[in-house]
Design a protein around this motif. Structure first.
Motif, PDB file in Angstrom:
ATOM      1  N   SER A  21       5.021  12.642  62.066  1.00 43.29           N
ATOM      2  CA  SER A  21       5.821  13.884  61.466  1.00 43.29           C
ATOM      3  C   SER A  21       5.934  13.888  60.330  1.00 43.29           C
ATOM      4  O   SER A  21       5.669  12.420  59.431  1.00 43.29           O
ATOM      5  N   LYS A  22       6.471  14.530  59.318  1.00 45.24           N
ATOM      6  CA  LYS A  22       7.509  14.310  57.726  1.00 45.24           C
ATOM      7  C   LYS A  22       8.671  15.112  57.323  1.00 45.24           C
ATOM      8  O   LYS A  22       8.766  15.175  56.893  1.00 45.24           O
ATOM      9  N   GLY A  23       9.086  14.463  58.510  1.00 46.21           N
ATOM     10  CA  GLY A  23      11.178  14.407  58.593  1.00 46.21           C
ATOM     11  C   GLY A  23      10.694  15.755  59.146  1.00 46.21           C
ATOM     12  O   GLY A  23       9.918  16.594  59.582  1.00 46.21           O
ATOM     13  N   LEU A  24      12.096  15.358  59.693  1.00 41.19           N
ATOM     14  CA  LEU A  24      12.954  16.771  61.113  1.00 41.19           C
ATOM     15  C   LEU A  24      14.016  17.528  60.457  1.00 41.19           C
ATOM     16  O   LEU A  24      14.547  18.353  60.231  1.00 41.19           O
ATOM     17  N   GLN A  25      13.854  17.589  58.986  1.00 43.24           N
ATOM     18  CA  GLN A  25      14.890  18.335  57.776  1.00 43.24           C
ATOM     19  C   GLN A  25      13.848  20.024  58.068  1.00 43.24           C
ATOM     20  O   GLN A  25      12.925  19.877  57.467  1.00 43.24           O
ATOM     21  N   PRO A  26      14.186  21.101  58.628  1.00 40.79           N
ATOM     22  CA  PRO A  26      13.876  22.538  58.309  1.00 40.79           C
ATOM     23  C   PRO A  26      13.237  22.776  56.647  1.00 40.79           C
ATOM     24  O   PRO A  26      14.311  21.661  55.630  1.00 40.79           O
ATOM     25  N   GLU A  27      12.910  23.859  55.935  1.00 36.81           N
ATOM     26  CA  GLU A  27      12.600  24.333  54.502  1.00 36.81           C
ATOM     27  C   GLU A  27      12.396  25.084  54.599  1.00 36.81           C
ATOM     28  O   GLU A  27      12.384  26.368  55.224  1.00 36.81           O
ATOM     29  N   LEU A  28      12.783  26.105  53.302  1.00 39.74           N
ATOM     30  CA  LEU A  28      12.967  26.793  52.762  1.00 39.74           C
ATOM     31  C   LEU A  28      12.994  27.243  51.276  1.00 39.74           C
ATOM     32  O   LEU A  28      14.066  26.245  51.102  1.00 39.74           O
ATOM     33  N   VAL A  29      12.363  27.683  50.522  1.00 31.74           N
ATOM     34  CA  VAL A  29      11.802  27.703  49.267  1.00 31.74           C
ATOM     35  C   VAL A  29      12.742  29.465  48.544  1.00 31.74           C
ATOM     36  O   VAL A  29      11.664  29.958  48.595  1.00 31.74           O
ATOM     37  N   PRO A  30      13.728  29.021  48.155  1.00 31.25           N
ATOM     38  CA  PRO A  30      13.982  30.420  47.648  1.00 31.25           C
ATOM     39  C   PRO A  30      12.769  31.108  46.524  1.00 31.25           C
ATOM     40  O   PRO A  30      12.761  30.057  45.232  1.00 31.25           O
ATOM     41  N   SER A  31      13.182  31.940  45.791  1.00 25.95           N
ATOM     42  CA  SER A  31      12.690  31.980  44.517  1.00 25.95           C
ATOM     43  C   SER A  31      12.856  31.987  43.359  1.00 25.95           C
ATOM     44  O   SER A  31      14.116  32.108  43.495  1.00 25.95           O
ATOM     45  N   ALA A  32      12.022  31.915  42.398  1.00 28.15           N
ATOM     46  CA  ALA A  32      13.040  32.113  40.744  1.00 28.15           C
ATOM     47  C   ALA A  32      14.076  33.570  40.113  1.00 28.15           C
ATOM     48  O   ALA A  32      14.750  32.648  39.671  1.00 28.15           O
ATOM     49  N   THR A  33      13.684  34.044  41.147  1.00 29.45           N
ATOM     50  CA  THR A  33      14.534  35.024  40.946  1.00 29.45           C
ATOM     51  C   THR A  33      15.555  34.847  41.820  1.00 29.45           C
ATOM     52  O   THR A  33      17.055  35.562  41.456  1.00 29.45           O
ATOM     53  N   ASP A  34      15.990  34.280  42.887  1.00 27.67           N
ATOM     54  CA  ASP A  34      16.959  34.564  43.648  1.00 27.67           C
ATOM     55  C   ASP A  34      17.318  33.400  43.224  1.00 27.67           C
ATOM     56  O   ASP A  34      19.287  33.647  43.014  1.00 27.67           O
ATOM     57  N   GLU A  35      17.481  32.371  42.692  1.00 31.78           N
ATOM     58  CA  GLU A  35      17.834  31.745  41.982  1.00 31.78           C
ATOM     59  C   GLU A  35      18.550  32.320  40.269  1.00 31.78           C
ATOM     60  O   GLU A  35      20.052  31.835  40.584  1.00 31.78           O
ATOM     61  N   ALA A  36      17.792  33.199  40.339  1.00 32.10           N
ATOM     62  CA  ALA A  36      18.732  33.699  38.977  1.00 32.10           C
ATOM     63  C   ALA A  36      20.376  34.441  39.278  1.00 32.10           C
ATOM     64  O   ALA A  36      20.774  34.336  38.363  1.00 32.10           O
ATOM     65  N   ALA A  37      19.812  34.882  40.117  1.00 38.18           N
ATOM     66  CA  ALA A  37      20.623  36.217  40.326  1.00 38.18           C
ATOM     67  C   ALA A  37      22.325  35.100  41.356  1.00 38.18           C
ATOM     68  O   ALA A  37      23.338  35.836  40.385  1.00 38.18           O
ATOM     69  N   VAL A  38      21.535  34.429  41.745  1.00 39.73           N
ATOM     70  CA  VAL A  38      22.596  33.612  42.056  1.00 39.73           C
ATOM     71  C   VAL A  38      23.748  32.531  41.585  1.00 39.73           C
ATOM     72  O   VAL A  38      24.579  32.718  41.930  1.00 39.73           O
ATOM     73  N   GLU A  39      23.346  32.074  40.156  1.00 46.77           N
ATOM     74  CA  GLU A  39      23.637  31.401  39.432  1.00 46.77           C
ATOM     75  C   GLU A  39      24.505  32.652  38.226  1.00 46.77           C
ATOM     76  O   GLU A  39      25.305  32.251  38.309  1.00 46.77           O
ATOM     77  N   SER A  40      23.947  33.328  38.530  1.00 44.91           N
ATOM     78  CA  SER A  40      25.104  34.764  37.818  1.00 44.91           C
ATOM     79  C   SER A  40      26.303  34.985  38.434  1.00 44.91           C
ATOM     80  O   SER A  40      27.232  35.427  37.654  1.00 44.91           O
ATOM     81  N   PHE A  41      25.578  35.448  40.057  1.00 45.84           N
ATOM     82  CA  PHE A  41      27.191  35.429  40.574  1.00 45.84           C
ATOM     83  C   PHE A  41      28.059  33.877  40.399  1.00 45.84           C
ATOM     84  O   PHE A  41      29.327  34.231  39.745  1.00 45.84           O
ATOM     85  N   PHE A  42      28.200  33.138  40.569  1.00 48.24           N
ATOM     86  CA  PHE A  42      28.524  31.685  40.372  1.00 48.24           C
ATOM     87  C   PHE A  42      29.406  32.051  38.768  1.00 48.24           C
ATOM     88  O   PHE A  42      30.560  31.569  38.111  1.00 48.24           O
ATOM     89  N   SER A  43      28.477  32.198  37.887  1.00 46.23           N
ATOM     90  CA  SER A  43      28.746  32.560  36.450  1.00 46.23           C
ATOM     91  C   SER A  43      29.917  33.559  36.241  1.00 46.23           C
ATOM     92  O   SER A  43      30.525  33.732  35.389  1.00 46.23           O
ATOM     93  N   SER A  44      30.196  34.431  37.106  1.00 42.69           N
ATOM     94  CA  SER A  44      30.659  36.118  36.560  1.00 42.69           C
ATOM     95  C   SER A  44      32.392  35.433  37.735  1.00 42.69           C
ATOM     96  O   SER A  44      33.333  36.168  37.498  1.00 42.69           O
ATOM     97  N   LYS A  45      32.146  34.466  38.239  1.00 43.16           N
ATOM     98  CA  LYS A  45      33.328  33.857  39.514  1.00 43.16           C
ATOM     99  C   LYS A  45      34.261  33.008  38.591  1.00 43.16           C
ATOM    100  O   LYS A  45      33.691  32.216  37.508  1.00 43.16           O
ATOM    101  N   ASN A  46      36.069  32.762  38.511  1.00 38.54           N
ATOM    102  CA  ASN A  46      36.357  32.696  38.063  1.00 38.54           C
ATOM    103  C   ASN A  46      37.255  31.248  38.772  1.00 38.54           C
ATOM    104  O   ASN A  46      38.222  32.077  39.395  1.00 38.54           O
ATOM    105  N   LEU A  47      35.949  30.057  39.051  1.00 37.35           N
ATOM    106  CA  LEU A  47      36.634  28.948  40.108  1.00 37.35           C
ATOM    107  C   LEU A  47      37.219  28.042  39.483  1.00 37.35           C
ATOM    108  O   LEU A  47      36.905  27.113  38.744  1.00 37.35           O
ATOM    109  N   LEU A  48      38.929  27.973  39.397  1.00 38.98           N
ATOM    110  CA  LEU A  48      39.600  27.140  39.042  1.00 38.98           C
ATOM    111  C   LEU A  48      39.243  25.893  39.129  1.00 38.98           C
ATOM    112  O   LEU A  48      39.404  24.624  38.182  1.00 38.98           O
ATOM    113  N   SER A  49      38.929  25.994  40.120  1.00 40.87           N
ATOM    114  CA  SER A  49      39.341  24.078  40.716  1.00 40.87           C
ATOM    115  C   SER A  49      38.149  23.114  40.582  1.00 40.87           C
ATOM    116  O   SER A  49      37.398  24.078  40.352  1.00 40.87           O
TER     117      SER A  49
END
Length: 374
Positions: free
Chosen positions: A193-221
């Motif tokens: 075994s090489k560990g029991l954690q499941p694995e999935l790797v988002p693409s760079a495009t997906d990462e950039a889209a989500v970064e844009s989502f958080f940048s657009s939200k006004n999370l005050l806390s």
């Protein structure tokens, strides 16, 4: 529809019976097959999970990681369904993903021919106690050198016939945890075994889209970022869902306590619970809705904790390393545990409404070791 499905099952079982008596299937041990694969670094291996849900496939990814580490030169390929193929395509250890659509019968012959051209050394069934008759038939149709799978622990002549068509028959060890069941397949081949954690790797495009989502939200806390997956498909799995009113109350408690709260909801047409939640909240809670599995994974990776009923999204969060608080109402938490920070609340045996929002909020605080601001 039920009559058609029954006839379909009857037909598969009869075909299995005929083939198990007509096709020669010399048996070898998993260790022998594993040693042969080790000595043949360019082997092609087909992993078959045509009836797995996304969460089940993610539970099998530690097996895929272990096989790739043991046989780095091998081409690991996956034959799945439209539901789990998206997760398979984001797996870094698979060289090719095939999608089997059982309803597109006019494509069957062409696809089987394409699979045969791969000349697989091994076809491995990603099933545990209960084999997939269709998976067995497809594996033999590919003309893989060896077909491997667990010896079924369910009764019936069809299960015996399915096992008889396997060259490598691996005894099922009775593991309870789903990830451990798959890892035990690797152990049978002499692969560690090489560990029991499941694995999935988002693409760079997906990462950039989500970064844009958080940048657009006004999370005050500035507090920890908590995702609340409110779920969808209520008609299909109502026993696994937590009342929307409880999610609304939990969101209020966490927001008032200084946490960044973001609701995660399936996109239309599975969005009715989100509309109900919005009606119950007196404030505008940020909402993430996305059909792309890669973008959902990239979003989950940016959370400090995901609160989620048992289901595929819980496993997806685990696959990107996000801590989870799983709410279990009809399934056993021990079956679905992963090798990463996580906690669960077990509400089996009672209506899901009896798990109070205050109880879940207290578990969030305890798990993250932070205090709620008053």
């Amino acid at each position: 529809m039920q009559i058609f499905r029954g006839f379909e099952h009857w037909g598969r079982e009869r075909v299995l019976g005929v083939l198990s008596r007509a096709m020669p299937t010399p048996e070898i041990t998993a260790r022998q097959a594993g040693e042969s694969l080790r000595q043949n670094p360019a082997s092609r291996i087909l992993l078959i999970g045509i009836y797995q849900h996304m969460g089940q496939f993610l539970c099998a990814t530690p097996l895929i990681r272990a096989l790739k580490a043991a046989w780095p030169g091998a081409s690991l390929q996956f034959l799945g369904n439209p539901a789990n193929a998206a997760a398979a395509r984001a797996n870094p250890h698979l060289s090719k993903v095939w999608v089997w659509d059982k309803s597109a019968f006019w494509e069957w012959a062409r696809q089987i021919q394409a699979l045969r051209k791969e000349r697989f050394e091994l076809a491995l069934l990603l099933t545990t106690e209960r084999p997939s008759a269709t998976g067995v038939l497809l594996a033999r149709a590919t003309k893989a050198r060896w077909l491997a799978g667990y010896v079924p622990s369910v009764p019936g002549a069809w299960a015996t016939d399915a096992s008889a068509l396997c060259h490598v028959r691996i005894p099922f060890g009775g593991e309870k945890n789903e990830v451990q069941k798959y890892i035990a397949l690797a152990g049978a081949f002499g692969v560690s075994s090489k560990g029991l954690q499941p694995e999935l790797v988002p693409s760079a495009t997906d990462e950039a889209a989500v970064e844009s989502f958080f940048s657009s939200k006004n999370l005050l806390s500035k507090g920890p970022r908590i995702g609340l997956f409110i779920g969808g498909k209520a008609a299909e799995r109502p026993d696994r869902l937590w009342p929307v009113s409880h999610f609304a109350r939990l969101a209020d408690i966490l927001k008032d306590g200084g946490f960044q709260v973001v609701v995660v909801s399936p996109p239309p047409p599975e969005h009715l619970r989100l509309e109900e939640l919005r009606r119950q909240l007196a404030w505008s809670c940020p909402v993430f809705q996305e059909a792309s599995l890669g973008r959902v994974a990239a979003f989950l990776r940016r959370l400090d904790l995901l609160v989620c009923p048992d289901g595929g999204i819980l496993h997806l969060a685990a696959a990107v390393g996000t801590p989870t608080l799983g709410l279990f109402f009809s399934t056993d938490p021990e079956v679905w545990r992963h090798d990463l920070p996580q906690t669960v609340l077990d509400g089996r045996g009672k209506p899901s409404s009896e798990m109070r929002p205050e109880t879940v909020a207290d578990e969030v605080v305890r798990f993250l070791k932070v205090g709620i601001h008053q």
